[in-house]
Design an enzyme around this catalytic site. Structure first.
Site, PDB file in Angstrom:
ATOM      1  N   TYR A 147       0.845  -1.197   0.000  1.00  0.00           N
ATOM      2  CA  TYR A 147       0.000   0.000   0.000  1.00  0.00           C
ATOM      3  C   TYR A 147       0.881   1.248   0.000  1.00  0.00           C
ATOM      4  CZ  TYR A 147      -3.519   3.370   1.672  1.00  0.00           C
ATOM      5  OH  TYR A 147      -4.357   4.454   1.819  1.00  0.00           O
ATOM      6  N   CYS A 148       0.626   2.175  -0.927  1.00  0.00           N
ATOM      7  CA  CYS A 148       1.327   3.454  -0.993  1.00  0.00           C
ATOM      8  C   CYS A 148       2.838   3.208  -1.145  1.00  0.00           C
ATOM      9  CB  CYS A 148       0.992   4.289   0.236  1.00  0.00           C
ATOM     10  SG  CYS A 148       1.608   5.983   0.207  1.00  0.00           S
ATOM     11  N   LEU A 149       3.671   3.772  -0.290  1.00  0.00           N
ATOM     12  CA  LEU A 149       5.112   3.551  -0.383  1.00  0.00           C
ATOM     13  C   LEU A 149       5.463   2.083  -0.183  1.00  0.00           C
ATOM     14  CD1 LEU A 149       6.624   6.580   1.580  1.00  0.00           C
ATOM     15  CD2 LEU A 149       6.089   6.385  -0.842  1.00  0.00           C
TER      16      LEU A 149
END
Length: 553
Positions: free
Chosen positions: A284-286
């Protein structure tokens, strides 16, 4: 005092804009004509029945400052229209000029918008009909309540004292409450294994890698909207990384540390606890960016432990990373590096200010008016409590991330090296499930869509309604949700994002069931429930979920 922003880049942008405008007489004439046209539209709107006429100026879709009915009445309508007319002129004035750098054009537009937002009529009690109405109704009590709210917020900002969660939102009891055990811990992360809720489970476990820029429990909020709880209920064995909140003593943690002693260490632990099975990896995300790097490295090195790769609101190409790029150039990165060298990390309030500024109309000024002039308390919510539970990023790792990925875009360009050897995203052969969100201003969906451009394998792409967090935390039963989904076979031809969007009809509801079915279809079937941890392999349960790192402040 600068809020973590280098002044050089913005000074340079204004200079670039002014110099090119000064030698463009045609453009100067166009701006004069635009001003004249806006004045005429403003006069026509003023002569009509308020701000609802055809000639009126409309706020942007995300600007909620003028929704109160009072803004449609004189003289408030005239003030509102005057502001929007000036805003429209500056948007036009900061369009790119011939010979001007696109980055400087974007920055001047951004700065003009920020300056205008400070003088919006909605910010002033004597110009805002909603404030006047509320002050009259409550006899001024809203202003005294607002002053108390301002004082409280000012003290919190100055002291930076961590605030306990409000009643009903206790971590481990109300939030992050899916049962489980911490089965591994090092100085970077704790690994949580969640207790099964079904008699049998899919043979392949799931490992979730959240971003280290935030606490993991955005994916395990309240029981009704917990992605972890949903997956466990669907018969999956789920593991979650809970990153540490680094201190100054961990300033030298690197991006490679997070890959090797973070993601790879977690994969080793899951492989020991659920032996002889491949792993569904989720980022998720980074965390998704880091998972992409790890998956490409594993593919290069012949490590075939991944059953699939799922990326949520995660970018692998940063050429179109949205308005966050406004804050990044060599000057800004050097400025941040100097600041992080002094304090050892980048603190969450410094990042939060950046994210809020991108949508200042709604995230700064509307909230300030509601809290300080209308005297309204912020109602606690699970995602609000998570959002205020701040984290830090170690100086070295954040510097490497900004330079290698954001500034130089090495990953998609084929110039990102791991252990001295370049990796390639096209080497990833595990099936991929990529999720983007329609109104994401942190990882814009067209940027996330580029995963289809830089990978060649089997891939499903989902575009769901919502923003960076709300679009992912989109449980079944959530009202007014929809998503678009398509499948791309391996080696299929590329389709651009806008053409793809036109070809996909929206489906009502949550994308979670679609993903659960996708994971199940790429698993080998249900089997016995594995034990909690593997004491014989050195992965004995240490403490109950949510562990200890989630409580670090």
């Amino acid at each position: 005092m600068s809020g973590g922003v280098s002044s050089h880049a913005f000074t340079e942008a204004w200079s670039d804009w002014a110099q090119h405008l000064s030698r463009s007489p045609g453009r100067q004439l166009e701006l004069a004509e635009r001003a004249q046209r806006n004045v005429m539209r403003l006069m026509m709107a003023a002569s009509g029945s308020g701000a609802d006429t055809e000639s009126s100026f409309k706020p942007k879709s995300y600007d909620h400052r003028f929704q109160h009915p009072g803004w449609q009445k004189m003289p408030f309508a005239l003030w509102q229209q005057s502001f929007l007319a000036v805003q429209d002129w500056w948007d036009y004035a900061t369009d790119p000029l011939r010979g001007m750098r696109q980055a400087d054009a974007d920055r001047t537009r951004f700065m003009a918008r920020q300056l205008l937002d400070t003088v919006a009529p909605s910010n002033f009690p004597w110009l805002n009909p909603e404030i006047i109405e509320e002050t009259t109704r409550r006899g001024g009590r809203n202003l005294t309540d607002g002053a108390a709210n301002f004082t409280s917020d000012f003290v919190k900002t100055v002291t930076q004292v961590h605030q306990p969660a409000p009643e009903g939102f206790e971590i481990g009891k109300d939030l992050a409450c899916t049962p489980g055990e911490v089965v591994f811990r090092n100085d970077i992360f704790e690994l949580i294994q969640y207790a099964p809720q079904t008699e049998t489970v899919q043979a392949e476990p799931i490992l979730i890698i959240p971003a280290w820029i935030m606490k993991y429990y955005i994916l395990d909020l309240s029981p009704h909207n917990s992605l972890v709880n949903y997956l466990v209920g669907q018969g999956f064995t789920v593991f979650m990384i809970s990153w540490c909140n680094p201190t100054v003593d961990q300033a030298e943690l690197s991006l490679e540390d997070y890959r090797k002693r973070g993601v790879l260490a977690a994969l080793d632990a899951v492989s020991a606890i659920v032996p002889e099975q491949k792993i569904h990896a989720v980022g998720y995300c980074l965390g998704g960016t880091m998972l992409s790097i790890t998956a490409a490295t594993m593919a290069r090195d012949g490590d075939e432990r991944l059953a699939s790769v799922s990326l949520m609101a995660a970018q692998i190409d940063f050429a179109e990373a949205g308005e966050l790029l406004l804050f990044l150039d060599e000057s800004q990165v050097a400025f941040l590096e100097d600041m992080m060298w002094e304090q050892g990390y980048l603190d969450r309030p410094q990042m939060a200010r950046t994210f809020a500024t991108i949508r200042a109309e709604d995230l700064v000024y509307s909230r300030a008016v509601r809290r300080y002039f209308l005297g309204k308390e912020n109602l606690p919510s699970d995602i609000g409590v998570w959002n205020s539970d701040t984290t830090r990023m170690p100086a070295r790792m954040h510097s490497e991330y900004l330079r290698a990925l954001f500034l130089e875009n090495r990953l998609s360009a084929g110039r990102f090296a791991v252990e001295g050897r370049v990796i390639a995203l096209k080497d990833i052969t595990a099936p991929m499930f990529v999720v983007a969100t329609e109104t994401d201003h942190i990882a814009p969906w067209r940027s996330v869509y580029k995963t289809r451009l830089f990978t060649h394998g089997d891939l499903d792409f989902v575009l769901t309604k919502g923003g960076h967090n709300g679009g992912i935390v989109s449980e079944p039963g959530h009202p007014r949700r929809h998503y678009r989904i398509s499948h791309r076979p391996a080696e299929a031809l590329y389709i651009g994002p806008d053409d793809w969007f036109e070809q996909q009809d929206p489906k009502p509801g949550s994308w979670w069931p679609e993903w659960a079915e996708w994971l199940a279809a790429r698993s080998s079937g249900a089997g016995p429930v594995p034990g909690m941890g593997a004491p014989e392999a050195g992965y004995a349960p240490l403490v109950e979920a949510p562990g200890t790192y989630v409580f670090q402040t």
